[in-house]
Design a protein around this motif. Structure first.
Motif, mmCIF file in Angstrom:
data_model
loop_
_atom_site.group_PDB
_atom_site.id
_atom_site.type_symbol
_atom_site.label_atom_id
_atom_site.label_comp_id
_atom_site.label_asym_id
_atom_site.label_seq_id
_atom_site.Cartn_x
_atom_site.Cartn_y
_atom_site.Cartn_z
ATOM 1 N N GLY A 36 -2.061 -31.797 13.960
ATOM 2 C CA GLY A 36 -2.275 -33.185 14.367
ATOM 3 C C GLY A 36 -3.335 -33.341 14.502
ATOM 4 O O GLY A 36 -4.082 -34.054 14.307
ATOM 5 N N LEU A 37 -3.147 -32.402 15.739
ATOM 6 C CA LEU A 37 -4.492 -32.363 17.299
ATOM 7 C C LEU A 37 -5.736 -31.732 16.470
ATOM 8 O O LEU A 37 -6.730 -32.236 16.555
ATOM 9 C CB LEU A 37 -4.120 -31.726 18.075
ATOM 10 N N THR A 38 -5.437 -31.049 15.713
ATOM 11 C CA THR A 38 -7.082 -30.230 14.875
ATOM 12 C C THR A 38 -7.233 -30.961 13.664
ATOM 13 O O THR A 38 -8.409 -31.735 13.816
ATOM 14 C CB THR A 38 -6.755 -28.853 14.489
ATOM 15 N N ALA A 39 -6.757 -31.942 13.098
ATOM 16 C CA ALA A 39 -6.854 -32.920 12.298
ATOM 17 C C ALA A 39 -7.324 -33.929 12.765
ATOM 18 O O ALA A 39 -8.566 -34.728 12.074
ATOM 19 C CB ALA A 39 -5.477 -33.079 11.596
ATOM 20 N N MET A 40 -7.396 -34.597 13.810
ATOM 21 C CA MET A 40 -7.344 -35.304 14.286
ATOM 22 C C MET A 40 -8.316 -35.256 14.873
ATOM 23 O O MET A 40 -9.748 -36.056 14.804
ATOM 24 C CB MET A 40 -6.315 -35.994 15.852
ATOM 25 N N LEU A 41 -9.217 -33.975 15.688
ATOM 26 C CA LEU A 41 -10.429 -33.416 16.484
ATOM 27 C C LEU A 41 -11.607 -33.346 15.131
ATOM 28 O O LEU A 41 -12.821 -34.257 15.244
ATOM 29 C CB LEU A 41 -9.689 -32.285 16.233
ATOM 30 N N GLN A 42 -11.002 -33.126 14.581
ATOM 31 C CA GLN A 42 -11.666 -33.206 13.092
ATOM 32 C C GLN A 42 -12.942 -34.404 12.501
ATOM 33 O O GLN A 42 -13.320 -34.740 12.338
ATOM 34 C CB GLN A 42 -11.300 -32.171 11.486
#
Length: 442
Positions: free
Chosen positions: A57-63
């Motif tokens: 979720g956090l890497t998705a949100m970072l992108q």
């Protein structure tokens, strides 16, 4: 017990105990300060909602934040509360399967992309660490996979040949060279994978969250979604806190912690416990005997054994299966047996931590990319190899959500085969306990 823990534990085997607090993990001791976020005090309306504050979720949100998308992420507990903050911290490429097995399952179209893209997963993690200045005690010594018998030694030889033919940096270790690295006579053959390395997983998760916040992203902790429903062209997510969120698109990053939120994501997985027991920090003399070169190691058992050090010199021993409510003493005794089997000359250790998490397993041993309804997408089931894979899949799903062209290593499925549940899940749990307490130490 938190509401989040209650929801999760309701999904566990009848023979499993409660998943203990994140602070019981060895990783909590060296992860640094918890991430501070504002509370969600009002209803919200965004273009994209990410549910789940682990690596995926956090890497998705970072992108999404880098792309300037009006997005929000909610996490039921604190960031890393699930398996992302409780795992062994081994950043391995791909999955446990060899490239031939992956192609046989996915077909040539997706299999070739999967083998190529996921082999580079650890490099992506390195890029993230550098770009966002994340300090998670990254140790770039390669990861060892040790054969526990002759048959699996042959399998490792075969995999090394296949990976080497693809130009991947792997090699076989045997004899004195393997003994010098492990300090144990238990293993005769091992695969050294120079693509892999280790991190402090909870520190990585917190570093990702802080990177999102520095870029102005909206992150919320302790906000548990209770329902997910369509209303016209939008999704409405209800929360325990009473502040519904309206979103045009939703990314599901809950994996084994989905609960009853959406059946397509929950019913496809078998949830499986994973646990660790850690010694108190070992002195220099003992560390010179146990994995003296500082490498991390896991073996080829069906229920594998994981071994590595943390930044303060604690030795972690981990495996799969749920723990019972009164398991600390029995797991410490099991850890003592493991050490005695691998390094019989050692004195009995003192223990500092016992913890557990939950991972998602799929029927074909590879992740799945699901989009059961318009505007709803996510990946599930990294089968115990989630750090590099979820770092890759989080970014990939964010790009797909925004209509960007990306190399896609998995087909998009509306509905995947349902996993077995109920009594069969209980049977799996009991079988894992039997295996790790008998065959694992043979």
């Amino acid at each position: 017990m938190s509401i989040f823990s209650g929801l999760l534990n309701a999904q566990r085997s009848h023979f499993a105990g409660k998943e203990n607090a994140l602070a019981s993990s060895m990783w909590f001791a060296t992860a640094g300060e918890s991430v501070v976020t504002k509370p969600l005090n009002s209803n919200a309306n965004v273009d994209v909602l990410v549910i789940g504050g682990g690596i995926n979720g956090l890497t998705a949100m970072l992108q999404l934040t880098k792309l300037g998308v009006d997005a929000m992420l909610i996490e039921a507990g604190e960031f890393g509360e699930g398996a992302s903050g409780r795992n062994a911290g081994m950043v391995n490429p791909g999955q446990f399967l060899g490239p031939d097995e992956i192609r046989a399952i996915l077909g040539v179209e997706y299999g070739d992309i999967f083998v190529d893209e996921l082999s580079k997963g650890p490099d992506l993690v390195k890029e993230i660490l550098i770009e966002h200045d994340i300090n998670c005690y990254a140790d770039f010594r390669p990861v060892i996979r040790a054969a526990h018998d002759t048959k699996t030694a042959q399998m490792l030889h075969r995999q090394v040949k296949l990976w080497s033919d693809l130009g991947q940096p792997v090699e076989i270790l045997e004899g004195n060279k393997l003994f010098e690295i492990t300090g144990s006579q238990r293993w005769k053959t091992a695969l050294m994978d120079y693509r892999g390395f280790t991190i402090q997983p909870l520190a990585y998760v917190r570093g990702l969250a802080n990177a999102v916040l520095r870029k102005g992203g909206q992150l919320y902790q302790n906000v548990r979604a209770t329902s997910l429903n369509r209303e016209g062209a939008d999704w409405i997510v209800s929360t325990v806190e009473g502040h519904p969120i309206r979103a045009k698109k939703v990314i599901m990053a809950t994996n084994a912690y989905t609960g009853s939120l959406h059946p397509a994501f929950a019913q496809t997985l078998v949830t499986c416990g994973a646990f660790g027991v850690a010694t108190c920090p070992l002195d220099k003399k003992l560390r010179g005997l146990i994995l003296p070169s500082g490498h991390s190691l896991y073996d080829t058992h069906k229920i594998p054994l994981f071994l590595r050090y943390d930044p303060e010199g604690r030795l972690m021993i981990g495996s799969l299966g749920n723990l019972s409510d009164d398991s600390r003493r029995s797991i410490e005794a099991w850890g003592k047996r493991v050490l005695k089997r691998l390094w019989p000359q050692l004195p009995a250790p003192q223990w500092s931590h016992v913890w557990q998490g939950t991972i998602g397993l799929t029927n074909h041993h590879l992740p799945r990319l699901l989009s059961p309804e318009d505007g709803l997408i996510g990946t599930i089931g990294c089968n115990g190899r989630g750090i590099a894979a979820n770092s890759y899949f989080g970014r990939m799903v964010a790009d797909i959500t925004m209509g960007r062209k990306v190399a896609r290593p998995l087909p998009i499925e509306k509905q995947a085969p349902r996993a077995f549940k109920g009594p069969q899940q209980d049977g799996l749990d009991l079988a894992m306990r039997l295996y790790r307490n008998t065959f694992l130490l043979d």
